[in-house]
Design a protein around this motif. Sequence first.
Motif, short mmCIF file in Angstrom:
data_model
loop_
_atom_site.label_atom_id
_atom_site.label_comp_id
_atom_site.label_asym_id
_atom_site.label_seq_id
_atom_site.Cartn_x
_atom_site.Cartn_y
_atom_site.Cartn_z
N ALA A 58 0.87 -1.18 0.00
CA ALA A 58 0.00 0.00 0.00
C ALA A 58 0.90 1.23 0.00
O ALA A 58 1.38 1.65 1.06
N PRO A 59 1.19 1.78 -1.17
CA PRO A 59 2.14 2.90 -1.24
C PRO A 59 1.66 4.10 -0.43
O PRO A 59 0.46 4.37 -0.33
N GLY A 60 2.60 4.79 0.15
CA GLY A 60 2.28 6.03 0.84
C GLY A 60 2.19 7.18 -0.15
O GLY A 60 2.24 6.99 -1.37
N THR A 61 2.03 8.36 0.38
CA THR A 61 1.96 9.55 -0.46
C THR A 61 3.12 10.47 -0.14
O THR A 61 3.60 10.52 0.99
N CYS A 62 3.57 11.19 -1.16
CA CYS A 62 4.69 12.12 -1.00
C CYS A 62 4.24 13.50 -1.43
O CYS A 62 3.60 13.65 -2.46
N SER A 63 4.59 14.48 -0.65
CA SER A 63 4.29 15.87 -0.99
C SER A 63 5.48 16.49 -1.69
O SER A 63 6.63 16.24 -1.31
N PRO A 64 5.24 17.29 -2.72
CA PRO A 64 6.36 17.96 -3.39
C PRO A 64 6.97 19.02 -2.49
O PRO A 64 6.28 19.68 -1.71
N THR A 65 8.28 19.18 -2.59
CA THR A 65 8.94 20.22 -1.80
C THR A 65 8.71 21.60 -2.40
O THR A 65 8.84 22.60 -1.72
N SER A 66 8.39 21.65 -3.70
CA SER A 66 8.02 22.91 -4.34
C SER A 66 6.83 22.64 -5.24
O SER A 66 6.71 21.56 -5.82
N SER A 67 5.95 23.61 -5.37
CA SER A 67 4.70 23.38 -6.09
C SER A 67 4.88 23.39 -7.60
O SER A 67 4.10 22.77 -8.33
N LEU A 68 5.89 24.09 -8.10
CA LEU A 68 6.07 24.21 -9.54
C LEU A 68 7.53 24.02 -9.92
O LEU A 68 8.44 24.36 -9.16
#
Length: 198
Positions: free
Chosen positions: A162-172
């Motif tokens: 069940a893969p986790g989620t990763c947030s981007p360090t920068s939006s663009l």
Amino acid sequence: MLDIVTKDPARCTNITPRLPDDALASVTFNPPAMAPSCAPLKQFDPPPISGRFARACPWTGYDAEYNWLVCIAPEQDGECRPGFSARFEFAERISDDRLCTPCDCEAPVGGSCKADVLLFRDAGCTDLMISINGIPQGDTLCADTPADSPLAAARVILAEDAPGTCSPTSSLSTIKGKITRGATSKFCCSQLRLVEDR
């Protein structure tokens, strides 16, 4: 006690050298571990160049089938002669070294996984000695092995992922670099119509 470690799930991993019958009493099964980081999606190319494009071709006669725009060079004073009053300017593109800055991700959160570990008496992973199913994250298990059983190979199977989620360090992602343009060419054309070549 033997600590089984493998980095290639589902592959039959030989135990070298093979452990003799009286050398093994128990096996420690380490818990599966989530990846420490997320790999961003593939690097995207910079956006395409928009605008009007022209291709200059040697004069071989006008072909009415294509009805292309007929253009000539300006006069020496830079003016367009009568009949060719539509004026266009195009800069030659020499190079395009634009690149998108790479994307980075924070550590994954919220994922889980379980692994099945199988031990075999033979190097081909056919004579099963013991199997422990559903080893979860965070649990280290120790299992007794059957008496007089040699250990020749092991196999680890990812039973639940069940893969986790990763947030981007920068939006663009941003674009760096530039387009190098060459000399500007001027065209005097017969009418205000342009064939675009993208």
